[in-house]
Design a protein around this motif. Structure first.
Motif, PDB file in Angstrom:
ATOM      1  N   ILE A   4       0.860  -1.183   0.000  1.00  0.00           N
ATOM      2  CA  ILE A   4       0.000   0.000   0.000  1.00  0.00           C
ATOM      3  C   ILE A   4       0.893   1.229   0.000  1.00  0.00           C
ATOM      4  CG2 ILE A   4      -0.187   0.059   2.529  1.00  0.00           C
ATOM      5  CD1 ILE A   4      -3.146   0.999   2.111  1.00  0.00           C
ATOM      6  N   MET A   5       0.477   2.230  -0.765  1.00  0.00           N
ATOM      7  CA  MET A   5       1.267   3.460  -0.836  1.00  0.00           C
ATOM      8  C   MET A   5       0.537   4.607  -0.140  1.00  0.00           C
ATOM      9  SD  MET A   5       3.153   3.563  -4.513  1.00  0.00           S
ATOM     10  CE  MET A   5       1.871   3.050  -5.614  1.00  0.00           C
ATOM     11  N   PHE A   6       1.318   5.405   0.575  1.00  0.00           N
ATOM     12  CA  PHE A   6       0.835   6.626   1.194  1.00  0.00           C
ATOM     13  C   PHE A   6       1.644   7.768   0.587  1.00  0.00           C
ATOM     14  CE2 PHE A   6       0.042   3.277   4.308  1.00  0.00           C
ATOM     15  CZ  PHE A   6      -1.303   3.483   4.590  1.00  0.00           C
ATOM     16  N   ASN A   7       1.031   8.923   0.474  1.00  0.00           N
ATOM     17  CA  ASN A   7       1.649  10.066  -0.194  1.00  0.00           C
ATOM     18  C   ASN A   7       2.775  10.674   0.646  1.00  0.00           C
ATOM     19  OD1 ASN A   7       2.004  12.857  -1.192  1.00  0.00           O
ATOM     20  ND2 ASN A   7       0.316  12.289  -2.555  1.00  0.00           N
ATOM     21  N   ASP A   8       3.973  10.725   0.061  1.00  0.00           N
ATOM     22  CA  ASP A   8       5.128  11.281   0.773  1.00  0.00           C
ATOM     23  C   ASP A   8       5.177  12.801   0.727  1.00  0.00           C
ATOM     24  OD1 ASP A   8       6.127   8.849   1.627  1.00  0.00           O
ATOM     25  OD2 ASP A   8       7.220   8.523  -0.241  1.00  0.00           O
ATOM     26  N   LYS A   9       4.608  13.400  -0.302  1.00  0.00           N
ATOM     27  CA  LYS A   9       4.606  14.864  -0.382  1.00  0.00           C
ATOM     28  C   LYS A   9       3.886  15.464   0.829  1.00  0.00           C
ATOM     29  CE  LYS A   9       3.207  18.729  -3.330  1.00  0.00           C
ATOM     30  NZ  LYS A   9       2.553  19.124  -4.582  1.00  0.00           N
TER      31      LYS A   9
END
Length: 187
Positions: A4-9
């Motif tokens: 799962i990806m979470f936004n790093d920005k």
């Protein structure tokens, strides 16, 4: 294992790793006839008032790898994954979209799932989504490139700005169904 990806920005991966983000909302699209009939017979699914069927991407109890590029995941540029390729030469060295789940050091476990309209989020749930409160200025905010942004007097209005930035502009106003995945960080 899935990832799962979470936004790093917006520092959301770090918020998960710090235990500050324990819920994620993901746009729910109605299932196709193929999805309904192909291998999803025993999977939990939901049906709305119009008869549209929704099938979640994750299940309660499922352990999921948190995507990070290999560099941020702690690998050095000289590591290999048994196939003699230098990890630094792989696309996942700097882009977490291309990493393999089995090489990720951090994982979450899904503890609850529900389907709801995006705008049904409660004030207290916004704080589980990465919205924070600053006591000194008595204001809610989210991070953008490590700095406070989206200053607001309510957590919900701050979250609405954040979700429009993370998902797409206007998503809050369109109020789609979303999967609400509650999770705990396990490592």
């Amino acid at each position: 294992m899935k990832k799962i990806m979470f936004n790093d920005k917006y520092s959301l991966t770090q918020a998960v790793l710090d235990g500050k983000k324990t819920v994620t909302r993901r746009i729910a699209n109605p299932a196709t006839d193929k999805q309904i009939s192909f291998g999803n017979v025993n999977k939990e699914w939901y049906e709305d008032e119009e008869g549209k069927v929704y099938i979640p991407s994750y299940e309660i109890g499922e352990v999921i790898a948190i995507s990070q590029n290999y560099k941020d995941a702690g690998y050095d540029g000289h590591s290999t994954f048994g196939d003699s390729f230098s990890i630094k030469s792989l696309p996942g060295w700097s882009n977490k979209m291309f990493v393999k789940a089995e090489y990720m050091p951090h994982h979450i476990k899904i503890t609850a799932i529900r389907l709801e309209p995006l705008q049904d989020i409660l004030e207290e749930d916004c704080l589980k989504e990465g919205v924070m409160f600053d006591d000194t200025i008595e204001c809610y905010y989210h991070l953008e490139k490590g700095r406070q942004n989206g200053l607001s007097i309510t957590a919900k209005s701050c979250f609405s700005e954040l979700i429009d930035k993370v998902s797409s502009s206007g998503i809050w106003k369109s109020n789609p169904f979303v999967w609400v995945y509650e999770f705990e960080l396990i490592d």
